[in-house]
Design a protein around this motif. Structure first.
Motif, mmCIF file in Angstrom:
data_model
loop_
_atom_site.group_PDB
_atom_site.id
_atom_site.type_symbol
_atom_site.label_atom_id
_atom_site.label_comp_id
_atom_site.label_asym_id
_atom_site.label_seq_id
_atom_site.Cartn_x
_atom_site.Cartn_y
_atom_site.Cartn_z
ATOM 1 N N UNK A 143 0.830 -1.205 0.000
ATOM 2 C CA UNK A 143 0.000 0.000 0.000
ATOM 3 C C UNK A 143 0.864 1.255 0.000
ATOM 4 N N UNK A 144 1.924 1.251 0.799
ATOM 5 C CA UNK A 144 2.833 2.401 0.837
ATOM 6 C C UNK A 144 3.514 2.589 -0.511
ATOM 7 N N UNK A 145 3.907 1.482 -1.141
ATOM 8 C CA UNK A 145 4.540 1.565 -2.456
ATOM 9 C C UNK A 145 3.565 2.115 -3.495
ATOM 10 N N UNK A 146 2.324 1.663 -3.454
ATOM 11 C CA UNK A 146 1.308 2.182 -4.383
ATOM 12 C C UNK A 146 1.142 3.689 -4.232
ATOM 13 N N UNK A 147 1.115 4.160 -3.009
ATOM 14 C CA UNK A 147 0.950 5.592 -2.748
ATOM 15 C C UNK A 147 2.134 6.380 -3.298
ATOM 16 N N UNK A 148 3.342 5.885 -3.056
ATOM 17 C CA UNK A 148 4.537 6.592 -3.538
ATOM 18 C C UNK A 148 4.578 6.629 -5.066
ATOM 19 N N UNK A 149 4.213 5.541 -5.702
ATOM 20 C CA UNK A 149 4.199 5.504 -7.168
ATOM 21 C C UNK A 149 3.135 6.459 -7.710
ATOM 22 N N UNK A 150 1.995 6.504 -7.027
ATOM 23 C CA UNK A 150 0.924 7.406 -7.448
ATOM 24 C C UNK A 150 1.362 8.867 -7.295
ATOM 25 N N UNK A 151 2.038 9.188 -6.214
ATOM 26 C CA UNK A 151 2.518 10.553 -5.985
ATOM 27 C C UNK A 151 3.524 10.954 -7.064
ATOM 28 N N UNK A 152 4.385 10.019 -7.425
ATOM 29 C CA UNK A 152 5.391 10.305 -8.451
ATOM 30 C C UNK A 152 4.768 10.406 -9.840
ATOM 31 N N UNK B 137 3.978 7.886 -11.803
ATOM 32 C CA UNK B 137 4.495 6.838 -12.681
ATOM 33 C C UNK B 137 3.336 5.906 -13.040
ATOM 34 N N UNK B 138 3.044 5.823 -14.317
ATOM 35 C CA UNK B 138 1.908 5.013 -14.745
ATOM 36 C C UNK B 138 2.314 3.642 -15.287
ATOM 37 N N UNK B 139 3.536 3.486 -15.722
ATOM 38 C CA UNK B 139 3.943 2.221 -16.330
ATOM 39 C C UNK B 139 4.740 1.339 -15.379
ATOM 40 N N UNK B 140 4.663 1.599 -14.092
ATOM 41 C CA UNK B 140 5.364 0.781 -13.105
ATOM 42 C C UNK B 140 4.452 -0.373 -12.697
ATOM 43 N N UNK B 141 4.808 -1.572 -13.119
ATOM 44 C CA UNK B 141 4.010 -2.758 -12.832
ATOM 45 C C UNK B 141 4.518 -3.522 -11.612
ATOM 46 N N UNK B 142 5.406 -2.926 -10.844
ATOM 47 C CA UNK B 142 6.017 -3.651 -9.736
ATOM 48 C C UNK B 142 4.987 -4.090 -8.698
ATOM 49 N N UNK B 143 3.987 -3.266 -8.423
ATOM 50 C CA UNK B 143 2.991 -3.633 -7.418
ATOM 51 C C UNK B 143 2.205 -4.855 -7.878
ATOM 52 N N UNK B 144 1.792 -4.878 -9.128
ATOM 53 C CA UNK B 144 1.030 -6.033 -9.615
ATOM 54 C C UNK B 144 1.902 -7.290 -9.651
ATOM 55 N N UNK B 145 3.180 -7.139 -9.972
ATOM 56 C CA UNK B 145 4.100 -8.280 -9.967
ATOM 57 C C UNK B 145 4.266 -8.817 -8.552
#
Length: 88
Positions: free
Chosen positions: A51-60, A62-70
């Motif tokens: 959840x924290x990673x999702x929030x940080x990616x959303x703040x940045x 970044x739309x093509x970062x698939x790391x959370x789904x992986x």
């Protein structure tokens, strides 16, 4: 604002490292057949780290970062190998 963006990027990378460490711990728990400790690490990854990673990616932005789904896919595979449901 650039300083904050860099700090958030470093935070996201740090979270990814911490998630990898927890995955290693889950794999050790599977080998040792320690379901309770494995369940703890799964919840730690799922409920807080991802959840924290999702929030940080959303703040940045970044739309093509698939790391959370992986990470979620890996987590599901490990959850199944421990014989746990999604709710556990």
């Amino acid at each position: 604002m650039v300083k904050r963006a860099k700090r958030i990027e470093r935070g996201a990378e740090s979270l990814k490292k911490e998630i990898e460490e927890h995955f290693k711990k889950i794999e050790k728990d599977i080998l040792k057949d320690n379901i309770n400790l494995g369940r703890y690490h799964i919840k730690e990854i799922d409920k807080s780290l991802l959840k924290a990673l999702e929030i940080k990616i959303k703040i940045l932005g970044i739309e093509n970062d698939d790391s959370v789904s992986i990470y979620r896919e890996r987590l599901e595979k490990l959850r199944k190998s421990l014989g746990l449901n999604e709710s556990e």
